[in-house]
Write an enzyme that holds these catalytic residues in place. Structure first.
Site, PDB file in Angstrom:
ATOM      1  N   LEU A 294       9.211  -8.636 -14.642  1.00  0.00           N
ATOM      2  CA  LEU A 294      10.664  -8.693 -14.787  1.00  0.00           C
ATOM      3  C   LEU A 294      11.260  -9.398 -13.573  1.00  0.00           C
ATOM      4  CD1 LEU A 294      12.960  -7.593 -16.619  1.00  0.00           C
ATOM      5  CD2 LEU A 294      13.014  -5.563 -15.168  1.00  0.00           C
TER       6      LEU A 294
ATOM      7  N   PHE B 237      10.439  -2.061  -0.479  1.00  0.00           N
ATOM      8  CA  PHE B 237      10.738  -3.417  -0.056  1.00  0.00           C
ATOM      9  C   PHE B 237      11.241  -3.396   1.382  1.00  0.00           C
ATOM     10  CE2 PHE B 237      11.680  -4.101  -4.724  1.00  0.00           C
ATOM     11  CZ  PHE B 237      10.533  -4.841  -4.954  1.00  0.00           C
TER      12      PHE B 237
ATOM     13  N   GLY C   3      -8.058  20.326  19.396  1.00  0.00           N
ATOM     14  CA  GLY C   3      -7.683  21.711  19.121  1.00  0.00           C
ATOM     15  C   GLY C   3      -8.181  22.609  20.247  1.00  0.00           C
ATOM     16  N   GLY C   4      -8.158  23.892  20.009  1.00  0.00           N
ATOM     17  CA  GLY C   4      -8.551  24.850  21.034  1.00  0.00           C
ATOM     18  C   GLY C   4     -10.063  25.004  21.179  1.00  0.00           C
TER      19      GLY C   4
ATOM     20  N   GLN D 123       0.772  -1.248   0.000  1.00  0.00           N
ATOM     21  CA  GLN D 123       0.000   0.000   0.000  1.00  0.00           C
ATOM     22  C   GLN D 123       0.803   1.297   0.000  1.00  0.00           C
ATOM     23  OE1 GLN D 123      -3.334   2.400   2.628  1.00  0.00           O
ATOM     24  NE2 GLN D 123      -3.099   0.263   3.079  1.00  0.00           N
TER      25      GLN D 123
ATOM     26  N   GLU E 196       1.052  -1.280   8.237  1.00  0.00           N
ATOM     27  CA  GLU E 196       0.266  -0.129   8.706  1.00  0.00           C
ATOM     28  C   GLU E 196       0.140  -0.003  10.235  1.00  0.00           C
ATOM     29  OE1 GLU E 196      -1.537   2.447   7.072  1.00  0.00           O
ATOM     30  OE2 GLU E 196      -1.936   3.082   9.118  1.00  0.00           O
TER      31      GLU E 196
ATOM     32  N   ASP F 103       0.517   3.844   5.974  1.00  0.00           N
ATOM     33  CA  ASP F 103       0.777   3.479   4.582  1.00  0.00           C
ATOM     34  C   ASP F 103       0.502   4.647   3.635  1.00  0.00           C
ATOM     35  OD1 ASP F 103       1.681   0.917   4.888  1.00  0.00           O
ATOM     36  OD2 ASP F 103      -0.298   0.020   4.768  1.00  0.00           O
TER      37      ASP F 103
ATOM     38  N   THR G 106      14.115  -9.542 -11.556  1.00  0.00           N
ATOM     39  CA  THR G 106      15.332  -8.738 -11.367  1.00  0.00           C
ATOM     40  C   THR G 106      16.448  -9.530 -10.684  1.00  0.00           C
ATOM     41  OG1 THR G 106      14.368  -7.893  -9.337  1.00  0.00           O
ATOM     42  CG2 THR G 106      14.149  -6.512 -11.288  1.00  0.00           C
TER      43      THR G 106
HETATM   44  N1  CAO Z   1      12.085  -9.936  -9.241  1.00  0.00           N
HETATM   45  C1  CAO Z   1      12.725 -10.734  -8.357  1.00  0.00           C
HETATM   46  N2  CAO Z   1      12.599 -10.589  -7.031  1.00  0.00           N
HETATM   47  C2  CAO Z   1      11.787  -9.621  -6.579  1.00  0.00           C
HETATM   48  C3  CAO Z   1      11.101  -8.761  -7.435  1.00  0.00           C
HETATM   49  C4  CAO Z   1      11.269  -8.945  -8.831  1.00  0.00           C
HETATM   50  N3  CAO Z   1      10.651  -8.171  -9.728  1.00  0.00           N
HETATM   51  N4  CAO Z   1      10.369  -7.891  -6.709  1.00  0.00           N
HETATM   52  C5  CAO Z   1      10.596  -8.207  -5.428  1.00  0.00           C
HETATM   53  N5  CAO Z   1      11.455  -9.244  -5.335  1.00  0.00           N
HETATM   54  C6  CAO Z   1      11.972  -9.866  -4.123  1.00  0.00           C
HETATM   55  C7  CAO Z   1      12.748  -8.910  -3.271  1.00  0.00           C
HETATM   56  O1  CAO Z   1      14.021  -8.706  -3.788  1.00  0.00           O
HETATM   57  C8  CAO Z   1      12.722  -9.638  -1.932  1.00  0.00           C
HETATM   58  O2  CAO Z   1      13.692 -10.663  -1.963  1.00  0.00           O
HETATM   59  P1  CAO Z   1      14.825 -10.882  -0.822  1.00  0.00           P
HETATM   60  O3  CAO Z   1      14.077 -10.984   0.471  1.00  0.00           O
HETATM   61  O4  CAO Z   1      15.474 -12.147  -1.250  1.00  0.00           O
HETATM   62  O5  CAO Z   1      15.715  -9.719  -0.853  1.00  0.00           O
HETATM   63  C9  CAO Z   1      11.370 -10.318  -1.954  1.00  0.00           C
HETATM   64  O6  CAO Z   1      10.922 -10.278  -3.302  1.00  0.00           O
HETATM   65  C10 CAO Z   1      10.255  -9.748  -1.115  1.00  0.00           C
HETATM   66  O7  CAO Z   1      10.470  -8.474  -0.642  1.00  0.00           O
HETATM   67  P2  CAO Z   1       9.939  -8.004   0.793  1.00  0.00           P
HETATM   68  O8  CAO Z   1      10.781  -8.621   1.843  1.00  0.00           O
HETATM   69  O9  CAO Z   1       9.882  -6.539   0.732  1.00  0.00           O
HETATM   70  O10 CAO Z   1       8.435  -8.592   0.854  1.00  0.00           O
HETATM   71  P3  CAO Z   1       7.617  -9.187   2.101  1.00  0.00           P
HETATM   72  O11 CAO Z   1       6.310  -9.573   1.518  1.00  0.00           O
HETATM   73  O12 CAO Z   1       8.349 -10.239   2.827  1.00  0.00           O
HETATM   74  O13 CAO Z   1       7.436  -7.938   3.104  1.00  0.00           O
HETATM   75  C11 CAO Z   1       6.711  -5.700   3.726  1.00  0.00           C
HETATM   76  C12 CAO Z   1       6.452  -6.968   2.870  1.00  0.00           C
HETATM   77  C13 CAO Z   1       5.706  -4.685   3.334  1.00  0.00           C
HETATM   78  C14 CAO Z   1       6.568  -6.077   5.213  1.00  0.00           C
HETATM   79  C15 CAO Z   1       8.140  -5.202   3.462  1.00  0.00           C
HETATM   80  O14 CAO Z   1       8.308  -5.012   2.071  1.00  0.00           O
HETATM   81  C16 CAO Z   1       8.468  -3.889   4.182  1.00  0.00           C
HETATM   82  O15 CAO Z   1       8.688  -3.861   5.390  1.00  0.00           O
HETATM   83  N6  CAO Z   1       8.525  -2.794   3.407  1.00  0.00           N
HETATM   84  C17 CAO Z   1       8.913  -1.495   3.931  1.00  0.00           C
HETATM   85  C18 CAO Z   1       7.833  -0.863   4.747  1.00  0.00           C
HETATM   86  C19 CAO Z   1       6.543  -0.754   3.997  1.00  0.00           C
HETATM   87  O16 CAO Z   1       6.440  -0.188   2.936  1.00  0.00           O
HETATM   88  N7  CAO Z   1       5.499  -1.283   4.626  1.00  0.00           N
HETATM   89  C20 CAO Z   1       4.152  -0.997   4.189  1.00  0.00           C
HETATM   90  C21 CAO Z   1       3.634  -1.991   3.308  1.00  0.00           C
HETATM   91  S1  CAO Z   1       1.949  -1.629   3.071  1.00  0.00           S
HETATM   92  O17 CAO Z   1       1.231  -2.155   4.448  1.00  0.00           O
END
Ligand code: CAO
Length: 416
Positions: A72, A97, A247-248, A17, A139, A168, A74
């Protein structure tokens, strides 16, 4: 008519989000947002909270308008090669991420900067540098760590999270401002820069008035909080304030006609000092106008609960909209408690483009929230969210100039 951010290309590595709200805003302002998603998987929210089987969820579609989707991998060699080309062609990279994910892909800030010195690299993280910098955050964690939960709810209840997604979407907004500011700076410096918005910081920013109260507490009780009039002593930290106004000008949520069966038959009522006499007249308490116990804001502070109970006796005889009709001509600030159903059906919100009906090839028509920021010379048209990888070939050809053969090679290696 050109859009404000036309010509700005965003490499959108966001998911869930916070990040997507930021890039959606940039898209509404006219930027070309290229959302990079993992082949076959995509943004996790595509599959979360689905209301229709096998159709992208509303969670995803309502956060990803005005974007193009490219798949993609990556983490593959060919994928990294394509990603490197995209970095060179884009103005802004946005990601949210978990900490270090982009570094692990081989694209830390130093590499990005070397590939494209004009690139603005913008991130949302849960926490800024410090003890929690490596933590994943959602969030409600941000609401709790940012001071919102401890100051929300009723005095005799536990901390509460709010429905407004201040961690978020709030941080997405902060980040969008950081990005356009960095774009403005780049006009003068010619260089990109790193933009960071931590969700905890964003929530703290939105809870600024609660830190104000924390410091005021050192100099005595917070007299505008209902607990002051209720003779409940204050503790060491800013307390939960129920529906106190913050507020006030004291305010509270009051029952209206029909509250027994309608959970949203309430109105927010503010006893703004300059219109106190109008309030006394409208609620049938003209004697309070001159009574020294009620006539001044200071005199009223220790009686707020009684005053609001008295006003409620009047509001209970009216619907929330009738309360508005009576109070607005008298300049008394009041607001109806609107349900999501009422908001979805409100014609004036449709007319301003705040609530928009969008057509989707797989789900049909659905409602979404349009751009809440209205620019006179750059109106936002809401374009449906992309299907997974819908624009992969288009982007590889038009943005990167890849040939059919190169695209086919990338596809055979599962890089796209
Ligand atoms: N190709 C290949 N790999 C990809 C990719 C792509 N196009 N896009 C993402 N990935 C991989 C990432 O590189 C990561 O891999 P590694 O862990 O090996 O480095 C993996 O996918 C997942 O990434 P993540 O750890 O960010 O995802 P998650 O679901 O485990 O966690 C979240 C989600 C939101 C908790 C975490 O991303 C986070 O803390 N983000 C920062 C704070 C934030 O924005 N939070 C709000 C989210 S909305 O509520």
């Amino acid at each position: 008519m050109t859009k404000a951010l036309e010509g700005v290309r965003i490499l959108d590595m966001t998911h869930v989000q916070s990040g997507p709200t930021c890039t959606q805003l940039l898209g509404w302002f006219g930027a070309d947002v290229i959302k990079v998603e993992r082949p076959g998987v995509g943004d996790a929210t595509r599959g979360q909270l689905r209301d229709i089987p096998d159709v992208d969820s509303l969670y995803f579609t309502m956060l990803n308008h005005n974007k193009r989707s490219i798949t993609l991998n990556t983490k593959s060699d060919r994928g990294r090669e394509i990603f490197t080309k995209l970095v060179k062609e884009c103005d802004v990279l946005v990601e949210n991420f978990a900490p270090g994910a982009l570094d692990r892909m081989g694209f830390p800030w130093e590499v990005i900067q070397e590939l494209n010195p004009r690139m603005i690299y913008a991130s949302v993280k849960g926490f800024g540098p410090g003890p929690y910098e490596d933590c994943k955050v959602y969030e409600n964690v941000a609401q709790c760590a940012g001071g919102a939960a401890s100051t929300t709810g009723f005095l005799d209840g536990p901390p509460l999270v709010t429905g407004a997604q201040i961690g978020d979407s709030g941080t997405g907004l902060h980040l969008a401002l950081g990005i356009v500011t960095a774009l403005f700076h780049r006009e003068k410096s010619g260089r990109g820069q790193r933009v960071m918005a931590a969700m905890q910081d964003g929530v703290i920013n939105l809870c600024r008035v609660k830190l104000r109260d924390q410091q005021r507490l050192e100099h005595g009780p917070l007299k505008e909080y209902s607990q002051y009039g209720q003779k409940i002593p204050f503790g060491k930290a800013t307390p939960r304030a129920g529906n106190d106004s913050g507020g006030g000008q004291p305010g509270w949520i009051l029952k209206c006609k029909g509250y027994e069966s309608d959970p949203d038959a309430y109105v927010y009522f503010i006893t703004q000092a300059p219109v106190w006499k109008n309030i006394c007249d409208v609620i049938g308490k003209p004697e309070w106008k001159e009574d020294p116990e009620y006539a001044t804001p200071d005199a009223r502070l220790d009686k707020l609960t009684h005053i609001f109970e008295t006003i409620e006796e009047w509001t209970k005889t009216k619907t929330k909209f009738e309360v508005m009709e009576h109070c607005n001509p008298l300049n008394i600030p009041v607001g109806p408690i609107l349900s999501m159903k009422e908001i979805a059906e409100e014609p004036s919100l449709r007319e301003t483009g705040t609530i928009v009906e969008v057509d989707h090839p797989k789900r049909g028509a659905y409602l979404t929230v349009g751009n809440p920021i209205k620019l006179s010379d750059s109106p936002a048209d809401v374009v449906r969210a992309p299907l997974l990888g819908e624009h992969t070939d288009e982007i590889l050809k038009d943005v990167l100039g890849l040939s059919e053969e190169e695209i086919e090679a990338a596809r055979s290696e599962s890089a796209v």
